[in-house]
Design a protein around this motif. Structure first.
Motif, short mmCIF file in Angstrom:
data_model
loop_
_atom_site.label_atom_id
_atom_site.label_comp_id
_atom_site.label_asym_id
_atom_site.label_seq_id
_atom_site.Cartn_x
_atom_site.Cartn_y
_atom_site.Cartn_z
N SER A 1 101.44 113.32 99.01
CA SER A 1 100.79 113.96 100.14
C SER A 1 99.68 113.08 100.71
N TYR A 2 99.01 112.32 99.85
CA TYR A 2 97.93 111.44 100.30
C TYR A 2 98.47 110.03 100.43
N GLU A 3 98.09 109.32 101.49
CA GLU A 3 98.49 107.93 101.64
C GLU A 3 97.46 107.18 102.46
N ILE A 4 97.45 105.87 102.29
CA ILE A 4 96.52 105.02 103.02
C ILE A 4 97.00 104.92 104.46
N GLN A 5 96.13 105.27 105.38
CA GLN A 5 96.48 105.16 106.79
C GLN A 5 96.04 103.81 107.35
N SER A 6 94.82 103.36 106.96
CA SER A 6 94.36 102.06 107.45
C SER A 6 93.23 101.52 106.58
N VAL A 7 93.12 100.19 106.57
CA VAL A 7 92.00 99.47 105.96
C VAL A 7 91.66 98.35 106.93
N GLN A 8 90.42 98.37 107.45
CA GLN A 8 90.02 97.37 108.44
C GLN A 8 88.63 96.84 108.12
N ARG A 9 88.45 95.56 108.40
CA ARG A 9 87.13 94.95 108.22
C ARG A 9 86.16 95.57 109.23
N THR A 10 84.92 95.77 108.78
CA THR A 10 83.91 96.39 109.65
C THR A 10 82.56 95.74 109.39
N ASP A 11 81.62 95.99 110.27
CA ASP A 11 80.25 95.49 110.09
C ASP A 11 79.59 96.26 108.96
N SER A 12 78.63 95.60 108.30
CA SER A 12 77.90 96.30 107.24
C SER A 12 77.02 97.37 107.86
N MET A 13 76.80 98.41 107.09
CA MET A 13 75.97 99.51 107.55
C MET A 13 74.50 99.17 107.33
N THR A 14 73.66 99.72 108.13
CA THR A 14 72.23 99.48 108.02
C THR A 14 71.73 99.86 106.63
N GLY A 15 70.97 98.96 106.03
CA GLY A 15 70.38 99.24 104.73
C GLY A 15 71.28 98.95 103.55
N THR A 16 72.44 98.34 103.80
CA THR A 16 73.34 98.03 102.70
C THR A 16 73.39 96.52 102.48
N GLU A 17 73.75 96.15 101.27
CA GLU A 17 73.90 94.74 100.94
C GLU A 17 75.37 94.41 100.89
N GLY B 1 86.22 106.32 104.53
CA GLY B 1 85.21 105.75 103.65
C GLY B 1 84.96 104.29 103.96
N TYR B 2 83.95 103.73 103.29
CA TYR B 2 83.56 102.34 103.45
C TYR B 2 83.41 101.73 102.08
N ARG B 3 83.80 100.47 101.95
CA ARG B 3 83.69 99.80 100.66
C ARG B 3 83.41 98.33 100.89
N GLU B 4 82.59 97.77 100.02
CA GLU B 4 82.24 96.35 100.10
C GLU B 4 83.23 95.56 99.28
N GLY B 5 83.66 94.40 99.79
CA GLY B 5 84.55 93.52 99.03
C GLY B 5 85.63 92.93 99.90
N SER B 6 86.43 92.09 99.28
CA SER B 6 87.55 91.47 99.99
C SER B 6 88.58 92.54 100.33
N ARG B 7 89.44 92.23 101.28
CA ARG B 7 90.49 93.19 101.66
C ARG B 7 91.35 93.55 100.44
N GLU B 8 91.68 92.56 99.63
CA GLU B 8 92.51 92.80 98.46
C GLU B 8 91.81 93.75 97.47
N ASP B 9 90.52 93.52 97.22
CA ASP B 9 89.77 94.39 96.31
C ASP B 9 89.68 95.81 96.86
N VAL B 10 89.43 95.92 98.15
CA VAL B 10 89.32 97.24 98.77
C VAL B 10 90.67 97.96 98.71
N MET B 11 91.76 97.24 99.00
CA MET B 11 93.09 97.85 98.94
C MET B 11 93.39 98.37 97.54
N LEU B 12 93.07 97.59 96.51
CA LEU B 12 93.29 98.04 95.13
C LEU B 12 92.49 99.30 94.82
N ALA B 13 91.25 99.32 95.25
CA ALA B 13 90.39 100.48 95.00
C ALA B 13 90.90 101.72 95.73
#
Length: 83
Positions: A4-20, A39-51
């Motif tokens: 029922s749940y599936e990944i719709q998209s993963v795209q690179r984005t600008d960092s959010m204010t106050g984040t490292e 959601g948002y996650r820090e890391g390479s595309r491959e790392d984010v996809m795995l997560a």
């Protein structure tokens, strides 16, 4: 069981204010085709996809556990007759 749940998209984005972190990605997980989790996650595309794949797998396991169980049976206990 169809997922029922599936990944719709993963795209690179600008960092959010106050984040490292230098590289951030946004992701969208859909439920039966409709966007439901963003959601948002820090890391390479491959790392984010795995997560995100792990998140989706856990959501589907949770969903299957809740709705994939056979129906409950109502048991009526009868006392033993004394002999």
């Amino acid at each position: 069981m169809a997922q029922s749940y599936e990944i719709q998209s993963v795209q690179r984005t600008d960092s959010m204010t106050g984040t490292e972190g230098a590289i951030w990605h946004s992701y969208v997980i859909s439920y039966d085709g409709a966007e439901s989790i963003r959601g948002y996650r820090e890391g390479s595309r491959e790392d984010v996809m795995l997560a995100v794949e792990e998140i989706v797998a856990r959501l589907n396991q949770r969903h299957a556990g809740r709705f994939g169980k056979p129906g409950r049976v109502h048991l009526v206990l009868t006392p033993k007759e004394k002999t």
